[in-house]
Every structure is written in structure tokens, then in C-alpha cells.
Scaffold this motif. Structure first.
Motif, PDB file in Angstrom:
ATOM      1  N   GLU A 271       0.656  -1.031  -0.001  1.00  0.00           N
ATOM      2  CA  GLU A 271       0.063   0.105  -0.089  1.00  0.00           C
ATOM      3  C   GLU A 271       0.856   1.182   0.070  1.00  0.00           C
ATOM      4  OE1 GLU A 271      -3.293   0.526  -0.254  1.00  0.00           O
ATOM      5  OE2 GLU A 271      -3.422  -1.627  -0.774  1.00  0.00           O
ATOM      6  N   ARG A 272       1.953   1.107   0.825  1.00  0.00           N
ATOM      7  CA  ARG A 272       2.878   2.457   0.876  1.00  0.00           C
ATOM      8  C   ARG A 272       3.305   2.554  -0.521  1.00  0.00           C
ATOM      9  NH1 ARG A 272       7.399   1.126   5.104  1.00  0.00           N
ATOM     10  NH2 ARG A 272       8.387   2.567   3.749  1.00  0.00           N
ATOM     11  N   PHE A 273       3.852   1.553  -1.246  1.00  0.00           N
ATOM     12  CA  PHE A 273       4.336   1.659  -2.720  1.00  0.00           C
ATOM     13  C   PHE A 273       3.442   2.297  -3.612  1.00  0.00           C
ATOM     14  CE2 PHE A 273       5.248  -0.638  -6.764  1.00  0.00           C
ATOM     15  CZ  PHE A 273       6.445   0.258  -7.100  1.00  0.00           C
ATOM     16  N   LEU A 274       2.154   1.501  -3.750  1.00  0.00           N
ATOM     17  CA  LEU A 274       1.125   1.616  -4.627  1.00  0.00           C
ATOM     18  C   LEU A 274       0.740   3.128  -4.392  1.00  0.00           C
ATOM     19  CD1 LEU A 274      -0.484   0.783  -7.042  1.00  0.00           C
ATOM     20  CD2 LEU A 274      -2.114  -0.105  -5.493  1.00  0.00           C
ATOM     21  N   CYS A 275       0.177   3.507  -3.253  1.00  0.00           N
ATOM     22  CA  CYS A 275       0.005   4.837  -2.908  1.00  0.00           C
ATOM     23  C   CYS A 275       0.680   6.103  -3.175  1.00  0.00           C
ATOM     24  CB  CYS A 275      -0.531   4.910  -1.501  1.00  0.00           C
ATOM     25  SG  CYS A 275      -2.020   4.031  -1.053  1.00  0.00           S
ATOM     26  N   ALA A 276       2.100   5.758  -3.080  1.00  0.00           N
ATOM     27  CA  ALA A 276       2.997   6.757  -3.275  1.00  0.00           C
ATOM     28  C   ALA A 276       3.104   7.063  -4.933  1.00  0.00           C
ATOM     29  CB  ALA A 276       4.329   6.317  -2.781  1.00  0.00           C
ATOM     30  N   TYR A 277       3.033   5.978  -5.545  1.00  0.00           N
ATOM     31  CA  TYR A 277       3.137   5.869  -6.980  1.00  0.00           C
ATOM     32  C   TYR A 277       1.888   6.488  -7.671  1.00  0.00           C
ATOM     33  CZ  TYR A 277       2.850   4.175 -11.765  1.00  0.00           C
ATOM     34  OH  TYR A 277       2.870   4.402 -13.376  1.00  0.00           O
ATOM     35  N   LEU A 278       0.618   6.142  -7.134  1.00  0.00           N
ATOM     36  CA  LEU A 278      -0.594   6.774  -7.763  1.00  0.00           C
ATOM     37  C   LEU A 278      -0.293   8.557  -7.111  1.00  0.00           C
ATOM     38  CD1 LEU A 278      -3.180   4.255  -7.120  1.00  0.00           C
ATOM     39  CD2 LEU A 278      -2.512   5.040  -9.159  1.00  0.00           C
ATOM     40  N   GLY A 279       0.009   8.632  -5.984  1.00  0.00           N
ATOM     41  CA  GLY A 279       0.056   9.973  -5.599  1.00  0.00           C
ATOM     42  C   GLY A 279       1.094  10.972  -6.306  1.00  0.00           C
TER      43      GLY A 279
END
Length: 341
Positions: A271-279
Motif C-alpha cells: 500500500e505504501r508503494f502503490l499509494c506513493a506511485y498514484l500520489g
């Protein structure tokens, strides 16, 4: 191994170190590629069959995106012992033993920025040029969509599965041959591979290049994992341009997605990785349903990781460890899921 105090010095590694001054050196990697660090520089000898036109374009791309890709220390592709060679600044790698402390967010932002590079951007040849004019290179002004080769992701899957062929020919007292301990996991991996779409089973020959695969196209790394990021001068940067090219951006997220799907990466880190990517504006996957784009690449990377692991275990003549067994089990689930579609 280091050149200082070593009883024997591999000739290639010694020659690579000599290229950048000949001081004390350390071999960082010695597989299909040989990577040597000497002082503040890293020298990489690429495989003899490397497409040097593609490598020259990738080197120019690295020079053109500082702050995202680690720029080369030398703008030229050299040659040592008949192998193309590139020179890079040395950086601080991620600690593989501490995934919780890894720069997941920083890596995600770098990938989002890489994927945002406009494909109609003209490649500027002033940043890098081939050595002695000995290799073809795209002329200035050619857009990235034409200057860069297809990204290497799908072809890596096919090459990994091909490694299993060596186990078919082994007959070390019933241990490694078709009737031995590796026969069952090999069959499971091949069955999962057969369920993948054609573009994910692309042969290394490039008959089905990654750039033709379905999904949003972008400048992509082609082989991203945490080993492909280093800290240099206080900032993180992507390294290893060997598979850099135009392809489906979701493949750059496929390895952590595969680890998450197999249970080997915690939901929190994913979630940290995916949210940072989308953000950061990452365009590879939609926020509402990322698995719409990730499903095929993640399944393909699971197959690739399992094949590489089982091939390595077979070459070493050892039983599969827990992680390797988990990857093989995940391949079995891929086949079962495909049968119910």
C-alpha cells in the motif's frame, strides 16, 4: 573479491578496473554481466551479444533524465575484451535484509516520473555518443517512441522459463532429472506460463516485442526491483538501463505486485508503494482498480521469479527453500484460476 590482496584476479574484472584508474576494486556482480567498483565509479561489462545500438540509446536516455535515472559517468559505450562497457557513479544500494526500511515511496515516485516522460520528446544526442563512431545510434531529434527499443519485461519471463530446460537434461541419480525432485515444480511453472497471454510469453528473439503488449505505453525501466535503486549525492535514482525502453508501464510495478499477491510482501508495504506511485501521478494503473492492469504482469513475474528460483536450486543441487516453494505454489494457483475462467 577485490583486486587488493586477492590471490588471483579475474582478467575481465581487472581490465574493467584498469579502465577507470586501476586502483583497488571489488566485483559487485559476475553473472551474464560483470560489474566492478573501483573508487567512486562502477564499470559494467554487458553480455557480448548486447545490441549496442539499443544500449547507446538507453545510455543517452539515462543522461537525459537526471533526477530519475542515474546519469552515466561517461557518455560513451566502451569496449573491453570484446564486450561493451559502460561507466557509472557508485551509489549506496538498498539494504536487502531490511525491506521495511527500503525507500518504497521514493522508488514509486521515481517510477511515476519515468512513466510521465512524454514519448514524443526528441532524444538529444548531445548528452552521450558512441565510442569511436563504431556503432549505430539514433540521430538527434528522433522521438523517444522511435529511438528507444521495446522494454525488456515480457522477454525476461520467457528467458527465465527457458532456464528450466537444463533441469530436463539432468539425471544426477534421480535428483534433478525429469523423474527427480524438480520435475513437479518445473511442471507447475510451465503450466502457469502456458496460461499467460501471448505478449507475456514473448520470446527473447523479440517476435512479440513488449511495446505491442496491451496497456498504457510509456518509457519503462523493464526490470524494476529494489536492487535497481541507489542513493547518490543524497538522492535516490534508478539504475540499470539494460531493459529500459518503451513498453507497458504496469510491468514496472509487477515484481512488488507479484510478491504481494504471493504473500511475500506485506499489505502495508504494498500500500505504501502503490499509494506513493498514484500520489505522484503514476499512470500505469487506475486508482480504483489497479489489478485491471497489474493482473497479467504480476502473474508473469510470479512465473519468472519461480522459474529463476527453481533453476538456481537445480544448478546448486539443493532443495527448494520456503520462499521458492511459495512461488511455485503461487504458480499452481495461477493455473487453477485460469481453468475456472
Amino acid at each position: 573479491m577485490t583486486g587488493e590482496g586477492a590471490l588471483t584476479s579475474p582478467p575481465l574484472a581487472e581490465s574493467l578496473a584498469a579502465l577507470v584508474g586501476g586502483g583497488p576494486w571489488t566485483v559487485l556482480k559476475d553473472t551474464k554481466v560483470t560489474v566492478v567498483r573501483s573508487g567512486d565509479l562502477v564499470v559494467k561489462a554487458h553480455p557480448p551479444d548486447t545490441d549496442e545500438t539499443a544500449l547507446a540509446a538507453r545510455l543517452r536516455m539515462a543522461a537525459a533524465l537526471p533526477g530519475v535515472l542515474l546519469p552515466p559517468a561517461s557518455p560513451r559505450v566502451g569496449h573491453v575484451a570484446g564486450r561493451p562497457v559502460t561507466v557509472w557513479p557508485a551509489g549506496e544500494p538498498v539494504d536487502p535484509g531490511d525491506p521495511d526500511a527500503a525507500p518504497w515511496e521514493a522508488a514509486a515516485v521515481l517510477l511515476a516520473r519515468l512513466h510521465a516522460t512524454p514519448l514524443d520528446t526528441p532524444l538529444d544526442g548531445s548528452a552521450a555518443s558512441p565510442v569511436d563512431g563504431a556503432q549505430a545510434t539514433p540521430p538527434d531529434g528522433v522521438p523517444l517512441s522511435r529511438a528507444l527499443p521495446p522494454a525488456g519485461g515480457p522477454a525476461r519471463v520467457a528467458r527465465a522459463v527457458a532456464l528450466l530446460d537444463a533441469l530436463d537434461g539432468q539425471a544426477s541419480e534421480g535428483r534433478n532429472g525429469p523423474g527427480g525432485a524438480y520435475a513437479a515444480p518445473v511442471a507447475v511453472i510451465r503450466a502457469a506460463f502456458a496460461t499467460l497471454p501471448r505478449e507475456a510469453r514473448a520470446a527473447a528473439s523479440g517476435l512479440v516485442p513488449a511495446a505491442r503488449a496491451e496497456g498504457p505505453h510509456a518509457v519503462t525501466h523493464g526490470d524494476w526491483h529494489l536492487g535497481q535503486i541507489v542513493r547518490h549525492r543524497g538522492a535516490w535514482a534508478l539504475i540499470d538501463v539494460d531493459d529500459l525502453g518503451v513498453g507497458v508501464a504496469a510491468w514496472d510495478l509487477a515484481r512488488p505486485a507479484a510478491w504481494y499477491a504471493t504473500g511475500l510482501l506485506s499489505p502495508d508495504l504494498w500500500e505504501r508503494f502503490l499509494c506513493a506511485y498514484l500520489g505522484a501521478g503514476g499512470s500505469a494503473v487506475p486508482a480504483g482498480d489497479p489489478w485491471r492492469e497489474l493482473d497479467v504482469p504480476a502473474r508473469a513475474l510470479t512465473v519468472q521469479l519461480a522459474a529463476t528460483a527453481v533453476a538456481a536450486a537445480g544448478a546448486e543441487g539443493r532443495p527448494l527453500d520456503e520462499v521458492e516453494r511459495t512461488l511455485v505454489s503461487s504458480c499452481g494457483r495461477i493455473t487453477q484460476a485460469a481453468a475456472t475462467r
